[in-house]
Design a protein around this motif. Structure first.
Motif, PDB file in Angstrom:
ATOM      1  N   LEU A 110      18.005   5.583  -8.326  1.00 45.07           N
ATOM      2  CA  LEU A 110      17.093   6.405  -7.530  1.00 45.07           C
ATOM      3  C   LEU A 110      15.782   5.679  -7.266  1.00 45.07           C
ATOM      4  O   LEU A 110      15.259   5.706  -6.149  1.00 45.07           O
ATOM      5  N   PHE A 111      15.250   5.004  -8.279  1.00 51.09           N
ATOM      6  CA  PHE A 111      14.009   4.256  -8.076  1.00 51.09           C
ATOM      7  C   PHE A 111      14.199   3.169  -7.028  1.00 51.09           C
ATOM      8  O   PHE A 111      13.350   2.982  -6.155  1.00 51.09           O
ATOM      9  N   ASP A 112      15.322   2.465  -7.106  1.00 51.39           N
ATOM     10  CA  ASP A 112      15.563   1.384  -6.153  1.00 51.39           C
ATOM     11  C   ASP A 112      15.702   1.915  -4.738  1.00 51.39           C
ATOM     12  O   ASP A 112      15.366   1.226  -3.770  1.00 51.39           O
ATOM     13  N   ARG A 113      16.161   3.146  -4.587  1.00 51.06           N
ATOM     14  CA  ARG A 113      16.359   3.699  -3.252  1.00 51.06           C
ATOM     15  C   ARG A 113      15.055   4.177  -2.635  1.00 51.06           C
ATOM     16  O   ARG A 113      14.869   4.094  -1.421  1.00 51.06           O
ATOM     17  N   PHE A 114      14.136   4.659  -3.461  1.00 54.38           N
ATOM     18  CA  PHE A 114      12.923   5.264  -2.913  1.00 54.38           C
ATOM     19  C   PHE A 114      11.693   4.395  -3.215  1.00 54.38           C
ATOM     20  O   PHE A 114      11.219   3.657  -2.370  1.00 54.38           O
ATOM     21  N   VAL A 115      11.153   4.481  -4.412  1.00 50.80           N
ATOM     22  CA  VAL A 115      10.081   3.584  -4.841  1.00 50.80           C
ATOM     23  C   VAL A 115      10.620   2.793  -6.024  1.00 50.80           C
ATOM     24  O   VAL A 115      10.864   3.368  -7.078  1.00 50.80           O
TER      25      VAL A 115
ATOM     26  N   LEU B  13       0.812  -1.209   0.000  1.00 49.59           N
ATOM     27  CA  LEU B  13       0.000   0.000   0.000  1.00 49.59           C
ATOM     28  C   LEU B  13       0.844   1.256   0.000  1.00 49.59           C
ATOM     29  O   LEU B  13       0.581   2.197  -0.765  1.00 49.59           O
ATOM     30  N   ASP B  14       1.878   1.315   0.860  1.00 50.68           N
ATOM     31  CA  ASP B  14       2.675   2.540   0.906  1.00 50.68           C
ATOM     32  C   ASP B  14       3.402   2.783  -0.409  1.00 50.68           C
ATOM     33  O   ASP B  14       3.577   3.931  -0.836  1.00 50.68           O
ATOM     34  N   ALA B  15       3.807   1.707  -1.093  1.00 48.55           N
ATOM     35  CA  ALA B  15       4.443   1.865  -2.395  1.00 48.55           C
ATOM     36  C   ALA B  15       3.463   2.404  -3.428  1.00 48.55           C
ATOM     37  O   ALA B  15       3.808   3.262  -4.258  1.00 48.55           O
ATOM     38  N   ALA B  16       2.214   1.925  -3.382  1.00 46.39           N
ATOM     39  CA  ALA B  16       1.197   2.418  -4.318  1.00 46.39           C
ATOM     40  C   ALA B  16       0.913   3.888  -4.083  1.00 46.39           C
ATOM     41  O   ALA B  16       0.737   4.666  -5.035  1.00 46.39           O
ATOM     42  N   ILE B  17       0.846   4.294  -2.813  1.00 45.71           N
ATOM     43  CA  ILE B  17       0.591   5.704  -2.502  1.00 45.71           C
ATOM     44  C   ILE B  17       1.733   6.571  -3.022  1.00 45.71           C
ATOM     45  O   ILE B  17       1.517   7.576  -3.718  1.00 45.71           O
ATOM     46  N   GLY B  18       2.962   6.193  -2.683  1.00 49.83           N
ATOM     47  CA  GLY B  18       4.104   6.983  -3.147  1.00 49.83           C
ATOM     48  C   GLY B  18       4.196   7.028  -4.658  1.00 49.83           C
ATOM     49  O   GLY B  18       4.454   8.088  -5.251  1.00 49.83           O
TER      50      GLY B  18
END
Length: 524
Positions: free
Chosen positions: A207-212, A173-178
């Motif tokens: 950058l994607f791997d670090r955040f979303v 869920l948190d990944a979908a929100i971000g």
């Protein structure tokens, strides 16, 4: 057509005299004969979706992504744009000779503004309830709604197992929100267009791997993308009479990215992208899931959320429900008690929500109101009688002061305090109805020892007791604090960085843990 941003008695930026409802109603009756909604649909259908959808997207993307109640949006109301897009998606086709030009959208705005209510015997309820549910959601804070998604559904609750969102929506869920926030910002910055191919640019993987992770952004884009053909096949059967089709299901609320094939993928309302991951849509995703437990746990989860909100305000004395024995067996009181020197506030929480048919003021409205608001008022009355009688199980609840009630609903019942008969009879205990959003505002009142005195003033005022609670509180406390529970939820998305907040005009979380030079690449 009545625009409720100009009507009295409604939050958040409206005048506040509920007694003026009758004037709005009279204005509706005295307006010159307007077009039917079917005529508006026919005007939309003159244009190819491959031209009209991008034109709508380009206009809406030029407006602030987050703040939909400012002057720019008043000139191009988001609910009108949503209606244009819906009818083009559902009923448009590519075999139309008319081309979209610089005046097309203005002409469609005019046509939408001329739509009249298609009712033989309209009432205040059948006019105002549908309009409120059409217009008000666009004027609520996107960030409050998204933070509530994380706080309500993404955080642990005692005695409830975490819901498997990854199995239901395909990612955490948190990944979908971000990811939804990232996609909305990208689309808004590119004139309302979004293509997953943009995510393949060199240098972004780290950058994607670090955040979303990029796979989550791609999964969210896939989750939120639909085609006109799929939207037509997904229309829910029945529920809304053809005469009320204006208030029927809009595929943008679940699929805000529209794949037009060779014409590209567009979002007619970038604001709809993060809203697709808000509690209303998550509720239906959970209910449709084959995973067991969502419906059973929902009431407990919403009740616990209200408790977290109440306890987040320092200085408030809060008690949970009382379980006691009676001749009928084990019984439960109302869900929460807020104790102050001035009064006891008895709080009953309801997870029920308005269906589309109820929002359109159809027969289903009565059933839902009875199941939620009326039942909540009854439960508050029963609990109050036990307190006043000095029942042994309620000895910790004072019975030497006034008792007032709050029925808290998971989603807004915008006119619940209006005294319109369709929202149920009032009972023994003076009671207000408030949504979760309004409870979030209430506990942020500074200082917290003024909350109960303010509720007493509101409930004793013949006019303000008919307003939305947030409107009455905002008038008394215009400088309310930030909500602690929502801020805690938002802190998980602080990686978005200052560029995102500057571009959208939104207020960032309390904590910011990522350098600006690392995050602007993700959202520009």
């Amino acid at each position: 057509m009545v625009d409720l941003s100009q009507a009295p008695g409604f939050p958040p930026n409206f005048s506040h005299q509920i007694g003026e409802f009758s004037r709005v109603y009279a204005d509706c009756e005295n307006e010159p004969m307007a077009d039917s909604y079917s005529e508006f649909v026919q005007k939309v259908r003159r244009y190819k979706p491959s031209q009209l959808i991008p034109a709508i997207a380009q206009l809406s993307s030029s407006r602030p992504l987050i703040q939909t109640s400012n002057d720019e949006w008043k000139q191009a109301t988001p609910w009108a744009l949503a209606a244009m897009a819906r009818e083009s998606i559902l009923y448009g086709n590519e075999f139309r000779p008319n081309s979209v030009n610089t005046t097309t959208i203005d002409e469609l705005f005019d046509a939408f503004g001329q739509v009249s209510a298609s009712q033989a015997e309209p009432t205040l309820n059948t006019i105002l309830t549908p309009l409120a549910h059409e217009q008000f959601p666009h004027q609520e804070s996107v960030f409050e709604e998204i933070a509530r998604s994380q706080a309500l559904f993404g955080q642990s609750v005692p005695s409830i197992d975490p819901f498997p969102w990854e199995e239901v929506i395909g990612l955490p869920l948190d990944a979908a929100i971000g990811a939804s926030l990232m996609i909305a910002s990208l689309a808004s910055a590119h004139g309302g267009r979004f293509e997953t191919s943009w995510l393949q640019q060199d240098g972004l993987d780290e950058l994607f791997d670090r955040f979303v992770p990029k796979r989550y952004v791609e999964a969210t884009a896939s989750l939120l993308t639909g085609t006109p053909s799929a939207a037509r096949h997904a229309l829910p059967p029945g529920g809304i009479p053809w005469s009320q089709r204006r208030f029927a299901f809009n595929p943008l609320w679940t699929k805000p990215l529209v794949d037009l094939g060779s014409a590209g993928t567009w979002t007619p309302l970038p604001t709809a992208i993060p809203r697709a991951i808000t509690p209303a849509n998550l509720y239906y995703a959970g209910m449709k899931s084959t995973q067991s437990g969502f419906a059973e746990d929902l009431g407990t989860r919403v009740e616990a959320y209200v408790g977290r909100q109440l306890r987040s305000a320092r200085g408030l004395q809060v008690y949970p429900e009382v379980v006691f024995d009676s001749r009928e067996g084990e019984q439960k009181s109302a869900d929460w008690f807020l104790i102050a020197d001035e009064a006891v506030v008895v709080i009953e929480v309801k997870s029920a929500r308005m269906t589309l048919a109820a929002k359109a003021a159809g027969p289903a409205q009565q059933t839902i109101v009875e199941r939620s608001i009326t039942h909540g008022r009854d439960q508050i009355d029963k609990t109050a009688r036990l307190i006043r009688a000095g029942h042994d199980a309620f000895q910790h609840i004072p019975n030497d002061r006034r008792i007032i009630g709050l029925v808290v609903t998971a989603e807004p019942f915008y006119l619940a305090n209006s005294r319109l008969p369709e929202y149920g009879p009032h009972r023994e205990v003076p009671t207000l109805v408030a949504s979760l959003r309004e409870i979030e505002h209430m506990v942020a009142v500074p200082p917290s020892n003024e909350i109960v005195p303010a509720l007493l003033e509101i409930i004793d005022d013949p006019e303000q007791s008919t307003w939305a609670l947030s409107t009455s509180l905002q008038r008394r406390f215009p400088a309310a604090k930030r909500n602690k529970v929502l801020d805690e939820a938002w802190a998980q998305f602080s990686w978005l960085g200052p560029s995102f907040w500057a571009n959208t005009g939104a207020i960032p979380p309390v904590r910011n843990v990522v350098r600006p030079d690392e995050t602007h690449l993700l959202i520009n």
